[in-house]
Design an enzyme around this catalytic site. Structure first.
Site, PDB file in Angstrom:
ATOM      1  N   HIS A  40       0.851  -1.187   0.000  1.00  0.00           N
ATOM      2  CA  HIS A  40       0.000   0.000   0.000  1.00  0.00           C
ATOM      3  C   HIS A  40       0.883   1.232   0.000  1.00  0.00           C
ATOM      4  O   HIS A  40       2.097   1.129   0.222  1.00  0.00           O
ATOM      5  CB  HIS A  40      -0.895   0.011   1.251  1.00  0.00           C
ATOM      6  CG  HIS A  40      -0.089   0.093   2.518  1.00  0.00           C
ATOM      7  ND1 HIS A  40       0.339  -1.022   3.201  1.00  0.00           N
ATOM      8  CD2 HIS A  40       0.397   1.161   3.203  1.00  0.00           C
ATOM      9  CE1 HIS A  40       1.049  -0.647   4.253  1.00  0.00           C
ATOM     10  NE2 HIS A  40       1.107   0.670   4.276  1.00  0.00           N
ATOM     11  N   HIS A 126       5.928   6.367  -1.307  1.00  0.00           N
ATOM     12  CA  HIS A 126       6.601   5.111  -1.644  1.00  0.00           C
ATOM     13  C   HIS A 126       5.715   3.946  -1.259  1.00  0.00           C
ATOM     14  O   HIS A 126       4.758   4.097  -0.502  1.00  0.00           O
ATOM     15  CB  HIS A 126       7.927   5.014  -0.882  1.00  0.00           C
ATOM     16  CG  HIS A 126       7.746   4.999   0.608  1.00  0.00           C
ATOM     17  ND1 HIS A 126       7.576   6.161   1.350  1.00  0.00           N
ATOM     18  CD2 HIS A 126       7.660   3.977   1.489  1.00  0.00           C
ATOM     19  CE1 HIS A 126       7.402   5.837   2.620  1.00  0.00           C
ATOM     20  NE2 HIS A 126       7.446   4.509   2.740  1.00  0.00           N
TER      21      HIS A 126
HETATM   22  P1  ATP Z   1       5.806  -3.025  11.541  1.00  0.00           P
HETATM   23  O1  ATP Z   1       5.662  -1.774  12.362  1.00  0.00           O
HETATM   24  O2  ATP Z   1       5.387  -4.272  12.235  1.00  0.00           O
HETATM   25  O3  ATP Z   1       7.131  -3.135  10.899  1.00  0.00           O
HETATM   26  P2  ATP Z   1       4.224  -1.624   9.600  1.00  0.00           P
HETATM   27  O4  ATP Z   1       5.179  -0.481   9.789  1.00  0.00           O
HETATM   28  O5  ATP Z   1       3.859  -2.022   8.228  1.00  0.00           O
HETATM   29  O6  ATP Z   1       4.764  -2.924  10.346  1.00  0.00           O
HETATM   30  P3  ATP Z   1       2.517  -0.021  11.128  1.00  0.00           P
HETATM   31  O7  ATP Z   1       3.703   0.365  11.996  1.00  0.00           O
HETATM   32  O8  ATP Z   1       1.209  -0.251  11.803  1.00  0.00           O
HETATM   33  O9  ATP Z   1       2.861  -1.321  10.347  1.00  0.00           O
HETATM   34  O10 ATP Z   1       2.366   1.082  10.039  1.00  0.00           O
HETATM   35  C1  ATP Z   1       1.271   1.161   9.140  1.00  0.00           C
HETATM   36  C2  ATP Z   1       1.688   2.039   7.980  1.00  0.00           C
HETATM   37  O11 ATP Z   1       2.024   3.336   8.451  1.00  0.00           O
HETATM   38  C3  ATP Z   1       2.917   1.534   7.235  1.00  0.00           C
HETATM   39  O12 ATP Z   1       2.791   1.880   5.875  1.00  0.00           O
HETATM   40  C4  ATP Z   1       4.049   2.318   7.847  1.00  0.00           C
HETATM   41  O13 ATP Z   1       5.107   2.498   6.937  1.00  0.00           O
HETATM   42  C5  ATP Z   1       3.389   3.638   8.152  1.00  0.00           C
HETATM   43  N1  ATP Z   1       4.004   4.244   9.324  1.00  0.00           N
HETATM   44  C6  ATP Z   1       4.197   3.647  10.514  1.00  0.00           C
HETATM   45  N2  ATP Z   1       4.772   4.476  11.390  1.00  0.00           N
HETATM   46  C7  ATP Z   1       4.940   5.650  10.737  1.00  0.00           C
HETATM   47  C8  ATP Z   1       5.457   6.923  11.098  1.00  0.00           C
HETATM   48  N3  ATP Z   1       5.937   7.185  12.301  1.00  0.00           N
HETATM   49  N4  ATP Z   1       5.471   7.878  10.146  1.00  0.00           N
HETATM   50  C9  ATP Z   1       4.989   7.660   8.935  1.00  0.00           C
HETATM   51  N5  ATP Z   1       4.461   6.492   8.528  1.00  0.00           N
HETATM   52  C10 ATP Z   1       4.440   5.501   9.411  1.00  0.00           C
END
Ligand code: ATP
Ligand code: MG
Length: 187
Positions: A40, A126
């Site tokens: 996504h 991205h």
């Molecule tokens: P994991 O944290 O287990 O590695 P994930 O990052 O895919 O998995 P989430 O942390 O719930 O899952 O994030 C959901 C989405 O939001 C992902 O696309 C992630 O890249 C984005 N995301 C997470 N944290 C941030 C942040 N601090 N700033 C911007 N985007 C974020």
């Protein structure tokens, strides 16, 4: 619950991306590759939000979607944040088109109205392909930039909805579900 706003791509395009990036996964590297079902483009990460505020966010998402026309995402180019030598996130690039930047801005403004901090960092759209652990040192990723540069992919995905997503963290990695999908109807 942990929520974020994202653009989801048609299955066909996700499959194409997964195939086009197969060469990256052949490298023996400390990278956790994302399943194509989970590909996504995140527009805004909201983090843990209480139930009553989730509805507010959903309303903003719907309003922004209502004033946005469907558009195409242009995909191409592989890279990593913060650097290919010490990556944390391995990604496929998304063109920061005028439509996409407008949508992002509308979302930031709308969400700021209900109390979410606007993003101050530059917008680098991205699609995350994998998450890397480069604590073992940059040496492990030597040559990875060349592998990336050899890949050739360009894609286009028609976007018709703006999606409010829920993230379920677990040991096996995060899983996402669509909480609300708002149609881009334009105005
Ligand atoms: P994991 O944290 O287990 O590695 P994930 O990052 O895919 O998995 P989430 O942390 O719930 O899952 O994030 C959901 C989405 O939001 C992902 O696309 C992630 O890249 C984005 N995301 C997470 N944290 C941030 C942040 N601090 N700033 C911007 N985007 C974020
Ligand atoms: Mg995360």
């Amino acid at each position: 619950m942990r929520i974020f706003v994202a653009l989801n791509l048609p299955k066909k395009e996700r499959t194409r991306i997964h195939r086009a990036s197969a060469r990256l996964r052949e490298e023996v590297l400390p990278v956790r590759w994302i399943d194509p079902e989970n590909y996504h483009v995140t527009l805004k990460f909201l983090g843990d939000v209480r139930q009553e505020h989730v509805l507010e966010v959903q309303e903003i998402v719907r309003r922004v979607a209502e004033s946005t026309l469907p558009f195409d995402l242009t995909l191409g180019g592989f890279g990593a944040f913060p650097t290919v030598r010490r990556p944390r996130v391995v990604w496929l690039g998304v063109d920061a088109s005028a439509e996409l930047r407008c949508l992002k801005q509308d979302l930031e403004w709308g969400l700021a109205d209900v109390g979410f901090e606007p993003e101050t960092r530059a917008f680098h759209p991205h699609l995350t392909l994998g998450r890397a652990d480069s604590r073992g040192g940059a040496g492990q990723f030597r040559g990875f930039d060349d592998v990336m540069a050899e890949l050739d992919f360009s894609g286009r995905a028609a976007i018709h909805t703006l999606d409010l997503m829920r993230s379920h963290l677990s040991r096996e990695g995060s899983r996402y579900s669509v909480l609300a999908s708002a149609r881009l109807t334009g105005r």
